[in-house]
Design a protein around this motif. Sequence first.
Motif, PDB file in Angstrom:
ATOM      1  N   LEU A  65       0.591   8.493  -9.642  1.00 49.39           N
ATOM      2  CA  LEU A  65       0.550   7.537  -8.539  1.00 49.39           C
ATOM      3  C   LEU A  65       1.495   7.985  -7.427  1.00 49.39           C
ATOM      4  CD1 LEU A  65      -0.598   4.775  -7.608  1.00 49.39           C
ATOM      5  CD2 LEU A  65       1.377   3.701  -8.687  1.00 49.39           C
ATOM      6  N   TYR A  66       0.959   8.093  -6.226  1.00 52.87           N
ATOM      7  CA  TYR A  66       1.764   8.487  -5.064  1.00 52.87           C
ATOM      8  C   TYR A  66       1.665   7.352  -4.042  1.00 52.87           C
ATOM      9  CZ  TYR A  66       3.746  11.643  -1.502  1.00 52.87           C
ATOM     10  OH  TYR A  66       4.548  12.243  -0.551  1.00 52.87           O
ATOM     11  N   LEU A  67       2.788   6.707  -3.757  1.00 52.61           N
ATOM     12  CA  LEU A  67       2.790   5.524  -2.902  1.00 52.61           C
ATOM     13  C   LEU A  67       3.290   5.834  -1.504  1.00 52.61           C
ATOM     14  CD1 LEU A  67       4.206   2.861  -5.392  1.00 52.61           C
ATOM     15  CD2 LEU A  67       1.812   3.301  -4.808  1.00 52.61           C
ATOM     16  N   ILE A  68       2.618   5.237  -0.514  1.00 49.79           N
ATOM     17  CA  ILE A  68       3.053   5.313   0.877  1.00 49.79           C
ATOM     18  C   ILE A  68       3.150   3.884   1.415  1.00 49.79           C
ATOM     19  CG2 ILE A  68       2.107   7.604   1.307  1.00 49.79           C
ATOM     20  CD1 ILE A  68      -0.330   6.317   2.564  1.00 49.79           C
ATOM     21  N   PRO A  69       4.072   3.598   2.322  1.00 46.02           N
ATOM     22  CA  PRO A  69       4.247   2.225   2.806  1.00 46.02           C
ATOM     23  C   PRO A  69       3.129   1.807   3.762  1.00 46.02           C
ATOM     24  CG  PRO A  69       5.700   3.710   3.990  1.00 46.02           C
ATOM     25  CD  PRO A  69       5.051   4.537   2.917  1.00 46.02           C
ATOM     26  N   PHE A  70       2.776   0.541   3.698  1.00 47.52           N
ATOM     27  CA  PHE A  70       1.800   0.009   4.646  1.00 47.52           C
ATOM     28  C   PHE A  70       2.564  -0.661   5.797  1.00 47.52           C
ATOM     29  CE2 PHE A  70      -1.278  -2.923   6.468  1.00 47.52           C
ATOM     30  CZ  PHE A  70      -2.411  -2.127   6.520  1.00 47.52           C
ATOM     31  N   PRO A  71       2.216  -0.341   7.061  1.00 43.56           N
ATOM     32  CA  PRO A  71       2.989  -0.836   8.210  1.00 43.56           C
ATOM     33  C   PRO A  71       2.607  -2.255   8.621  1.00 43.56           C
ATOM     34  CG  PRO A  71       1.236   0.586   8.985  1.00 43.56           C
ATOM     35  CD  PRO A  71       1.157   0.598   7.479  1.00 43.56           C
ATOM     36  N   SER A  72       2.749  -3.210   7.714  1.00 49.24           N
ATOM     37  CA  SER A  72       2.329  -4.587   7.994  1.00 49.24           C
ATOM     38  C   SER A  72       2.990  -5.151   9.246  1.00 49.24           C
ATOM     39  CB  SER A  72       2.651  -5.483   6.796  1.00 49.24           C
ATOM     40  OG  SER A  72       2.010  -5.032   5.633  1.00 49.24           O
ATOM     41  N   ALA A  73       4.314  -5.067   9.312  1.00 44.67           N
ATOM     42  CA  ALA A  73       5.041  -5.661  10.425  1.00 44.67           C
ATOM     43  C   ALA A  73       4.654  -5.025  11.755  1.00 44.67           C
ATOM     44  CB  ALA A  73       6.542  -5.524  10.197  1.00 44.67           C
ATOM     45  N   ALA A  74       4.385  -3.730  11.743  1.00 42.05           N
ATOM     46  CA  ALA A  74       4.070  -3.016  12.983  1.00 42.05           C
ATOM     47  C   ALA A  74       2.751  -3.461  13.606  1.00 42.05           C
ATOM     48  CB  ALA A  74       4.033  -1.512  12.725  1.00 42.05           C
ATOM     49  N   PHE A  95      -5.505  -5.067  10.554  1.00 45.41           N
ATOM     50  CA  PHE A  95      -5.444  -4.284   9.317  1.00 45.41           C
ATOM     51  C   PHE A  95      -5.968  -2.871   9.544  1.00 45.41           C
ATOM     52  CE2 PHE A  95      -6.929  -2.764   5.222  1.00 45.41           C
ATOM     53  CZ  PHE A  95      -5.856  -3.068   4.400  1.00 45.41           C
ATOM     54  N   ILE A  96      -7.097  -2.758  10.244  1.00 45.49           N
ATOM     55  CA  ILE A  96      -7.666  -1.436  10.525  1.00 45.49           C
ATOM     56  C   ILE A  96      -6.673  -0.600  11.328  1.00 45.49           C
ATOM     57  CG2 ILE A  96      -9.511  -0.197  11.704  1.00 45.49           C
ATOM     58  CD1 ILE A  96     -10.383  -1.515   9.118  1.00 45.49           C
ATOM     59  N   ALA A  97      -5.982  -1.257  12.263  1.00 48.36           N
ATOM     60  CA  ALA A  97      -4.957  -0.549  13.041  1.00 48.36           C
ATOM     61  C   ALA A  97      -3.840  -0.050  12.129  1.00 48.36           C
ATOM     62  CB  ALA A  97      -4.391  -1.464  14.129  1.00 48.36           C
ATOM     63  N   GLY A  98      -3.459  -0.879  11.156  1.00 43.41           N
ATOM     64  CA  GLY A  98      -2.430  -0.468  10.207  1.00 43.41           C
ATOM     65  C   GLY A  98      -2.873   0.691   9.343  1.00 43.41           C
ATOM     66  N   VAL A  99      -4.137   0.657   8.916  1.00 49.40           N
ATOM     67  CA  VAL A  99      -4.674   1.752   8.111  1.00 49.40           C
ATOM     68  C   VAL A  99      -4.639   3.060   8.907  1.00 49.40           C
ATOM     69  CG1 VAL A  99      -6.764   2.662   7.038  1.00 49.40           C
ATOM     70  CG2 VAL A  99      -6.099   0.289   6.641  1.00 49.40           C
ATOM     71  N   SER A 100      -5.000   2.992  10.180  1.00 46.12           N
ATOM     72  CA  SER A 100      -4.995   4.190  11.020  1.00 46.12           C
ATOM     73  C   SER A 100      -3.598   4.784  11.146  1.00 46.12           C
ATOM     74  CB  SER A 100      -5.555   3.864  12.407  1.00 46.12           C
ATOM     75  OG  SER A 100      -6.897   3.437  12.320  1.00 46.12           O
ATOM     76  N   MET A 101      -2.579   3.925  11.046  1.00 47.37           N
ATOM     77  CA  MET A 101      -1.207   4.401  11.149  1.00 47.37           C
ATOM     78  C   MET A 101      -0.736   5.146   9.891  1.00 47.37           C
ATOM     79  SD  MET A 101       0.509   1.109  13.080  1.00 47.37           S
ATOM     80  CE  MET A 101       2.169   1.809  13.031  1.00 47.37           C
TER      81      MET A 101
END
Length: 478
Positions: A65-74, A95-101
């Motif tokens: 498992l390799y985890l990366i942070p999701f930019p919720s606040a951004a 959410f889509i904008a966050g995924v793109s980040m």
Amino acid sequence: MSSMNSHGESEDLQPVHVLFFPFMASGHMPPLVDLAKLLASRGVRATLLTTPGNAPADLPPSIHLYLIPFPSAAVGLPVGIENIAHLPIHQHPNFIAGVSMLRDDFRVALADLRPDAVVADWLLPFAAPVADEFCIPRFTFHGFSNIALCGQVSHFCQPLPPPSSAASGAEEELTFVVPNLPRRIEMLRSQMEDLNAVPAEAVKFIEEIREWEMRSYGVVVNSFYELETEFADHVRQVIGRRTWHVGPVASYDPKPAEEAHECLEWLDESEEPVLYVCFGSMGSFTAAQLRELALGLKACGHPFIWAIRDAADVQQWWPDGDSERREEKRYLILKGWAPQTAILNHPAVGGFVTHCGWNSCLEAISAAVPMATWPIFADQFFNEKLITEVLEIGVPVGATHCSLIPERRPLIAAAQIEKALRRLMDDGGEEAKSMRTKVRELALMAKKATEEGGSSYDDVDKLVSDLRDLKENGMQQH
């Protein structure tokens, strides 16, 4: 001299390392995780890339498992909300904008892990150019059917045909033949999303998907060849996509039945065929439509289990005002999650009212349960055509409009719902008998496809072999 394993491979060779990158949605995560488990069982070194909020609790030791942070606040989302199914529709663009980040974190992951290949969800188009930077082959995982893949390619490559001069203002009721398919499929214009009416940022996102989809090395399909042969051949021979049919992926690693769950105990006591009702993690309805559905279910005369996503306000629209009464155990309301695979495989279940999400369709087919189809958006209307017209193992309830927004879908009356459910469950009727016979045959085909020597089993071996060739010889040999 090197020893050989059961697949005829030298055990001195380093295993192929594949990075699996699912889109963060309830319907997208499980099948790609199941695919990772499947390839890991064939000797592939598998790594799952996701965010902390989407990390599977039951991931086996064979998958890293390799985890990366999701930019919720951004992007203006609550911290900790990292799955699109947990958000209201108006926040989906955030959410889509966050995924793109996640693009930069994905780049860091590739630099760190250096996998031999990437299998990424089709809703993560940025994975393709980033993988190209590292000369890593990228495979697309759609998680939907071949008929939907044919239809979506056709739809994305050209807009809806213009209405005829005889429209008389009733444009949404006009039908058209979906172009470039191997058989005649007729749909309402309103059952296809009008790409001319979506926001500019959504159009840009769709164009990015379209651009990189055709440039991926190939498509891994969660289906089996015998289920939709003509559409599988069309994807390969006409659209020109390299594909591997490996499904149903969940069949290789069947989920254990949750024997303690109340719904299974309730099913054990049923003396009649039971209807199971569920519209997935993103299917929502107006209170008025929920009331009509409840009335239709009660009028059809069969007991039912209904898994409701947002069940906090059931009492506000339930016909008799008391959803807990259960009228002599004639129905059971499940609020939130339900053990769907276990329910569908219970011998008491005789029909499934479904939104036609592909995971649900495959689960019903594998369990030999015919369906009443009620698609809502995306690929679901194509899946309905496969279920009701091609395979003839279901009846349409009568959904006419493609939209995640409940208020944009016309009300389907209780009487219409009751009629469809009676057609589905009428054991004395020839139509119902035919559907049950056909779905039982398909269930056997699904089982055989995933067994040694079956079509999906062999395609998994072919996929592993192709991955190994890519690792050893590079993209230039292909």
